[in-house]
Write an enzyme that holds these catalytic residues in place. Structure first.
Site, PDB file in Angstrom:
ATOM      1  N   ARG A   1      -3.222   6.307   0.997  1.00 40.08           N
ATOM      2  CA  ARG A   1      -3.874   7.208   1.968  1.00 40.08           C
ATOM      3  C   ARG A   1      -3.108   7.917   2.776  1.00 40.08           C
ATOM      4  O   ARG A   1      -3.672   8.941   3.669  1.00 40.08           O
ATOM      5  CB  ARG A   1      -5.403   6.853   2.499  1.00 40.08           C
TER       6      ARG A   1
ATOM      7  N   TYR B   1     -14.833 -12.385  -0.157  1.00 40.28           N
ATOM      8  CA  TYR B   1     -15.732 -11.104  -0.371  1.00 40.28           C
ATOM      9  C   TYR B   1     -17.094 -11.416  -0.884  1.00 40.28           C
ATOM     10  O   TYR B   1     -17.976 -10.635  -0.917  1.00 40.28           O
ATOM     11  CB  TYR B   1     -14.818  -9.909  -1.027  1.00 40.28           C
TER      12      TYR B   1
ATOM     13  N   ASP C   1      -7.269  -2.849  -7.286  1.00 44.62           N
ATOM     14  CA  ASP C   1      -7.622  -3.166  -6.217  1.00 44.62           C
ATOM     15  C   ASP C   1      -7.678  -5.017  -6.338  1.00 44.62           C
ATOM     16  O   ASP C   1      -7.620  -5.485  -7.486  1.00 44.62           O
ATOM     17  CB  ASP C   1      -9.017  -2.772  -5.935  1.00 44.62           C
TER      18      ASP C   1
ATOM     19  N   ARG D   1       0.824  -1.328   0.209  1.00 44.07           N
ATOM     20  CA  ARG D   1       0.065  -0.109   0.074  1.00 44.07           C
ATOM     21  C   ARG D   1       0.861   1.303   0.076  1.00 44.07           C
ATOM     22  O   ARG D   1       0.335   2.112   0.565  1.00 44.07           O
ATOM     23  CB  ARG D   1      -1.064   0.224   1.320  1.00 44.07           C
TER      24      ARG D   1
ATOM     25  N   ARG E   1      -6.897  11.415  -5.919  1.00 47.11           N
ATOM     26  CA  ARG E   1      -8.066  10.527  -5.715  1.00 47.11           C
ATOM     27  C   ARG E   1      -9.439  11.498  -5.738  1.00 47.11           C
ATOM     28  O   ARG E   1     -10.584  10.987  -6.318  1.00 47.11           O
ATOM     29  CB  ARG E   1      -8.345   9.786  -4.445  1.00 47.11           C
TER      30      ARG E   1
END
Length: 354
Positions: free
Chosen positions: A31, A154, A77, A27, A40
């Site tokens: 963020r 998921y 992703d 990552r 973003r």
């Protein structure tokens, strides 16, 4: 394609000599970086960012402008494959990923198409090509996918889960349905990673985020079996170079010996396993990647350096170590702390490679 100027990461994965331990962060484009948040916001939402090759390239390169990293990782992703199967991926603020369609029955699994990566996931391949071109040989590009088991969690749960009730019910009550789902996903992941390699990815990682929630027997049957199937089907040499494969099961440290037999070049470690113990257990079968607790990055620069020094000393002299965090960097980390981490790895590791 431009000649690779820094191949330290690829060499370490293949257990070849390097001048210092290579480092990247899971990552690393994300963020915690203010420039990422700005891009973003420009994209509008997360999937729009993933589907815009220029913006995906921009955020992939952002951490390389700040830090002396030895690899870039494709910005995408892990849930792109279920989305391409028609499940309707979307993101709820503060909730993480969700699906509009959930897989709960044999009929649901039967109806799932196996996507063709070159056409159904062409936006990912466009991003890979754009990033590889922009890197211009600076460092290698890592492609990736979620593992079949992790993708299935998921798809069956409908999003993130704390108890994995629905998928474990499917696994224990109707194992044949579970196997059919995992086989479709393994075929999809194999094609997806191979298409990333053809498009320019120079190494690939399979993220088995939820393998660690299984019992040992169920891990072997429902997770590792399908990762092995993928590894067996991957392109391992492209453009005259070997393409290393990394398997990463979070909380999978108890299964390293079996994972080392799965055919990958390297195993990722989280922070719950000592790297000296892991090295002793796998011997020279595979390289190791990891494994600092991401939360160490909340500490002082001195404490960060001390943790890096400890992990390097535990691994000891020799080749086959890629330094990384034990999981993704946290969104609240000060970017300056990540810089301390990266610089410490290079500075403190050189003595182990003479």
């Amino acid at each position: 394609m431009a000649e690779l100027k820094n191949d330290r990461f690829l060499r370490a994965l293949l257990r070849e000599p390097v001048d210092m331990t290579p480092v990247w962060m899971m990552r690393q484009a994300g963020r915690y970086l203010p420039e990422y948040k700005a891009t973003r916001a420009q994209a509008g939402d997360f999937m729009s960012l993933c589907k815009n090759a220029e913006l995906a390239c921009e955020v992939t390169l952002q951490p390389l402008e700040r830090y002396d990293l030895d690899a870039a990782i494709l910005f995408s992703d892990i849930l792109t494959i279920p989305d391409a199967m028609g499940l309707g991926l979307y993101f709820e603020t503060g909730e993480g990923p969700r699906f509009r369609k959930i897989i709960r029955s044999a009929a649901d699994v039967e109806a799932l198409p196996i996507p063709k990566a070159a056409s159904d996931l062409d936006y990912v391949m466009n991003a890979v090509k754009t990033i590889r071109s922009a890197l211009n040989g600076r460092v290698p590009l890592i492609g990736f996918s979620g593992s079949p088991w992790t993708l299935a969690t998921y798809m069956v749960e409908g999003g993130s889960s704390k108890d994995f009730r629905h998928i474990k019910q499917m696994m224990y009550a109707t194992p044949e349905v579970m196997h059919q789902l995992l086989d479709k996903l393994a075929q999809s992941v194999t094609d997806y990673l191979n298409e990333q390699i053809r498009s320019g990815a120079q190494a690939v990682q399979i993220f088995d985020t939820w393998g660690g929630v299984l019992s040992p027997q169920m891990y072997m049957e429902f997770s590792l079996r399908y990762m092995r199937q993928i590894v067996d089907g991957l392109i391992r040499e492209h453009d005259g170079r070997k393409v290393p494969v990394i398997l990463f099961t979070k909380n999978g440290g108890q299964w390293l010996e079996t994972m080392a037999e799965a055919g990958a070049d390297a195993l990722g470690l989280d922070w719950t396993t000592n790297i000296d113990d892991a090295r002793r257990r796998v011997g020279d079968k595979v390289a190791l990647q990891g494994n600092m607790d991401p939360s160490v990055l909340y500490a002082s620069p001195e404490r960060i350096r001390a943790e890096v020094a400890d992990i390097l000393e535990r691994f000891g002299p020799g080749d086959g170590h890629v330094f990384n965090l034990g999981h993704g960097i946290h969104q609240f980390v000060d970017p300056a702390s990540a810089g301390v981490f990266v610089d410490a790895v290079h500075e403190l590791s050189a003595k182990y490679h003479r």
